[in-house]
Design a protein around this motif. Structure first.
Motif, PDB file in Angstrom:
ATOM      1  N   SER A   9      13.881 -35.033 -31.836  1.00 53.50           N
ATOM      2  CA  SER A   9      14.867 -34.718 -30.802  1.00 53.50           C
ATOM      3  C   SER A   9      15.318 -36.047 -30.183  1.00 53.50           C
ATOM      4  O   SER A   9      14.813 -37.119 -30.541  1.00 53.50           O
ATOM      5  CB  SER A   9      14.285 -33.759 -29.761  1.00 53.50           C
ATOM      6  OG  SER A   9      13.579 -34.459 -28.773  1.00 53.50           O
ATOM      7  N   GLY A  10      16.242 -35.988 -29.262  1.00 53.10           N
ATOM      8  CA  GLY A  10      16.772 -37.213 -28.658  1.00 53.10           C
ATOM      9  C   GLY A  10      15.695 -38.065 -28.016  1.00 53.10           C
ATOM     10  O   GLY A  10      15.731 -39.303 -28.101  1.00 53.10           O
ATOM     11  N   MET A  58      14.680 -42.157 -27.864  1.00 49.19           N
ATOM     12  CA  MET A  58      14.475 -42.932 -26.624  1.00 49.19           C
ATOM     13  C   MET A  58      13.141 -43.684 -26.732  1.00 49.19           C
ATOM     14  O   MET A  58      13.053 -44.883 -26.443  1.00 49.19           O
ATOM     15  CB  MET A  58      14.438 -42.000 -25.402  1.00 49.19           C
ATOM     16  CG  MET A  58      15.768 -41.323 -25.073  1.00 49.19           C
ATOM     17  SD  MET A  58      15.608 -40.083 -23.745  1.00 49.19           S
ATOM     18  CE  MET A  58      15.554 -41.120 -22.276  1.00 49.19           C
ATOM     19  N   PHE A  95      17.129 -37.556 -16.735  1.00 55.84           N
ATOM     20  CA  PHE A  95      17.001 -38.235 -18.024  1.00 55.84           C
ATOM     21  C   PHE A  95      16.743 -39.728 -17.848  1.00 55.84           C
ATOM     22  O   PHE A  95      16.008 -40.336 -18.624  1.00 55.84           O
ATOM     23  CB  PHE A  95      18.193 -37.906 -18.924  1.00 55.84           C
ATOM     24  CG  PHE A  95      18.159 -36.456 -19.309  1.00 55.84           C
ATOM     25  CD1 PHE A  95      17.193 -35.987 -20.186  1.00 55.84           C
ATOM     26  CD2 PHE A  95      19.016 -35.530 -18.723  1.00 55.84           C
ATOM     27  CE1 PHE A  95      17.094 -34.636 -20.507  1.00 55.84           C
ATOM     28  CE2 PHE A  95      18.934 -34.182 -19.041  1.00 55.84           C
ATOM     29  CZ  PHE A  95      17.968 -33.728 -19.929  1.00 55.84           C
ATOM     30  N   ASP A  97      21.196 -44.346 -23.060  1.00 57.58           N
ATOM     31  CA  ASP A  97      21.012 -42.963 -23.483  1.00 57.58           C
ATOM     32  C   ASP A  97      22.390 -42.310 -23.509  1.00 57.58           C
ATOM     33  O   ASP A  97      22.956 -41.999 -22.461  1.00 57.58           O
ATOM     34  CB  ASP A  97      20.070 -42.254 -22.499  1.00 57.58           C
ATOM     35  CG  ASP A  97      19.993 -40.743 -22.735  1.00 57.58           C
ATOM     36  OD1 ASP A  97      20.732 -40.232 -23.589  1.00 57.58           O
ATOM     37  OD2 ASP A  97      19.185 -40.097 -22.049  1.00 57.58           O
ATOM     38  N   SER A 112      23.895 -37.019 -24.707  1.00 63.13           N
ATOM     39  CA  SER A 112      24.889 -35.958 -24.496  1.00 63.13           C
ATOM     40  C   SER A 112      26.305 -36.525 -24.366  1.00 63.13           C
ATOM     41  O   SER A 112      27.276 -35.816 -24.584  1.00 63.13           O
ATOM     42  CB  SER A 112      24.557 -35.170 -23.230  1.00 63.13           C
ATOM     43  OG  SER A 112      24.602 -36.032 -22.101  1.00 63.13           O
ATOM     44  N   GLN A 118      22.378 -32.433 -31.090  1.00 62.61           N
ATOM     45  CA  GLN A 118      22.681 -31.071 -30.615  1.00 62.61           C
ATOM     46  C   GLN A 118      23.602 -30.980 -29.411  1.00 62.61           C
ATOM     47  O   GLN A 118      23.688 -29.955 -28.764  1.00 62.61           O
ATOM     48  CB  GLN A 118      21.365 -30.350 -30.299  1.00 62.61           C
ATOM     49  CG  GLN A 118      20.707 -30.687 -28.972  1.00 62.61           C
ATOM     50  CD  GLN A 118      19.822 -31.911 -29.001  1.00 62.61           C
ATOM     51  OE1 GLN A 118      20.022 -32.809 -29.797  1.00 62.61           O
ATOM     52  NE2 GLN A 118      18.842 -31.967 -28.112  1.00 62.61           N
TER      53      GLN A 118
END
Ligand SMILES: *Cc1c(COP(=O)(O)O)cnc(C)c1O
Length: 384
Positions: free
Chosen positions: A66-67, A71, A93, A169, A172, A194
């Motif tokens: 996942s993201g 990171m 985040f 980051d 999104s 996603q």
């Protein structure tokens, strides 16, 4: 009225997002092997597509995670244990950057502003002058917990005058708002599959600059699965060091074809218009935004006084199949969040605003039906 699950789901959360049909169908086919000319050529296509969407010529690595995995990979590859990092913190985040740094024994200099507010570039410059041994600055393009679009271009100008690397980051934000990786001096950009990239969860991407590679090469590896040097070696042969999530890569290839066919600038402009229309509707409802500088990819809104937020979101879901996100951390129960990235279109915006009006009226709020829809429609009509 009974609240049965609606027959037609409408996913408007800022991740995961809906996936185009061609991408879904690509995943439904038989699994193929990855050490083949066909898959290498697909991986080369996907890598080129990602570079275009990230506006970069830097290496782009594809991780199966996942993201947050990407990171963590950025942190452990760039900053040695005991090294120093500046974290720009103003939401859930960005807080995660700090927690990952702390988990790996990195000294964190925190520049914290209230959630939803902007950083002052002069303060960032002052902190970097005070801490000249800062290895990396960790920032966030779209802070999904507040809908804040941070001014990474301005932050990049300040960080670019120091030896520190800029890590962003963009999980999104990338694909949902302007992000010029190379022009803005982003040394490591993290993106997830996603969100605006319209692919199911499970892949994450890292764009790594030559300066970031020099730093990575200069410190002892602190990771095995996430050792980025292994990904770079494999990349030279259009390969990945370990088995990639093959069906997801196929889905991503389709989604990237869609984005490239639309064009990056058009994609950005489209989210901008959807965001403006959404905000016009929200303002017409008399509701308040969370972010001081709202991003184009999503909108975060405070619930009106006297409304049970959970009941409000449950009602949108039950009555219309409309899934919006609630708040996180200190904003839990206080806000809701609407995405306008990826597959979300003008009618999604209008129907969401209409649904908000209806549910607010049904919950006893003093709202005149049609007012917010009119305000949003006007923005769309003018932008057309
Ligand atoms: C979604 C998101 C993440 C976390 O990604 P996961 O894929 O859930 O690990 C991190 N940062 C931002 C800004 C996000 O929107």
């Amino acid at each position: 009225m009974t609240l049965e699950p609606a027959a037609k789901p409408r996913l408007l959360t800022p991740g995961p997002t809906e996936v185009p049909e061609a991408s879904l169908l690509a995943m439904a086919r038989q699994v193929t092997h990855h050490r083949t000319p066909e898959f290498r050529s697909l991986l080369a296509e996907v890598t080129a597509g990602l570079k275009q969407v990230f506006a970069t010529n830097n290496d782009v690595l594809i991780l199966t995670s996942s993201g947050t995995g990407a990171m963590e990979a950025a942190v452990v590859n760039l900053v040695p244990r005991g090294g120093k990092a500046l974290v720009l913190e103003s939401g859930k985040f960005a807080e995660r950057w700090r927690k990952i740094c702390e988990a790996f024994g990195i000294q964190v200099v925190r520049y914290e502003v209230p959630w939803g507010e902007a950083f002052e570039t002069a303060r960032i410059a002052a902190l970097l002058a005070e801490h000249p041994d800062t290895v990396a600055v960790f920032g966030t393009l779209l802070e999904t917990s507040t809908g804040m679009g941070h001014d990474i271009e301005a932050i990049g100008r300040v960080v670019g005058q120091t030896p520190a690397l800029l890590v962003v980051d963009g999980i999104s934000g990338v694909g949902a708002m302007e992000c010029r990786t190379d022009a803005w001096g982003i040394d490591a950009l993290v993106v997830g599959s996603q969100k605006a990239l319209m692919t199911p969860p499970g892949l994450a991407f890292l764009a790594v600059s030559p300066a970031a590679w020099r730093q990575i090469e200069s410190i002892p590896p602190q990771a095995f699965y996430f050792n980025l040097l292994a990904y770079r070696r494999a990349l030279q042969n259009s390969d990945t060091p370990y088995t990639p999530a093959i069906p997801l890569v196929k889905a991503l290839a389709e989604s990237l074809r869609t984005i490239r066919a639309t064009g990056l600038e058009t994609t950005w402009a489209r989210s901008k218009t959807l965001a403006r229309a959404t905000r016009a509707g929200i303002e017409a409802l008399g509701l308040r935004l969370v972010a001081a500088r709202p991003a184009d990819g999503m909108t975060a809104v405070y619930f009106p006084e006297g409304i049970d937020g959970k009941a409000f979101l449950d009602r949108l879901l039950g009555r219309f199949g409309l899934k919006l996100a609630g708040g996180q951390g200190p904003l839990t129960g206080r806000i809701f969040r609407i995405a306008h990235m990826g597959l979300v279109d003008e009618l999604d915006v209008l129907s969401t605003i209409a649904a908000l009006e209806l549910v607010l009226v049904e919950m006893g709020q003093n709202v005149k039906l049609g007012t917010a829809v009119t305000a949003a429609s006007q923005v769309l009509a003018e932008a057309h």
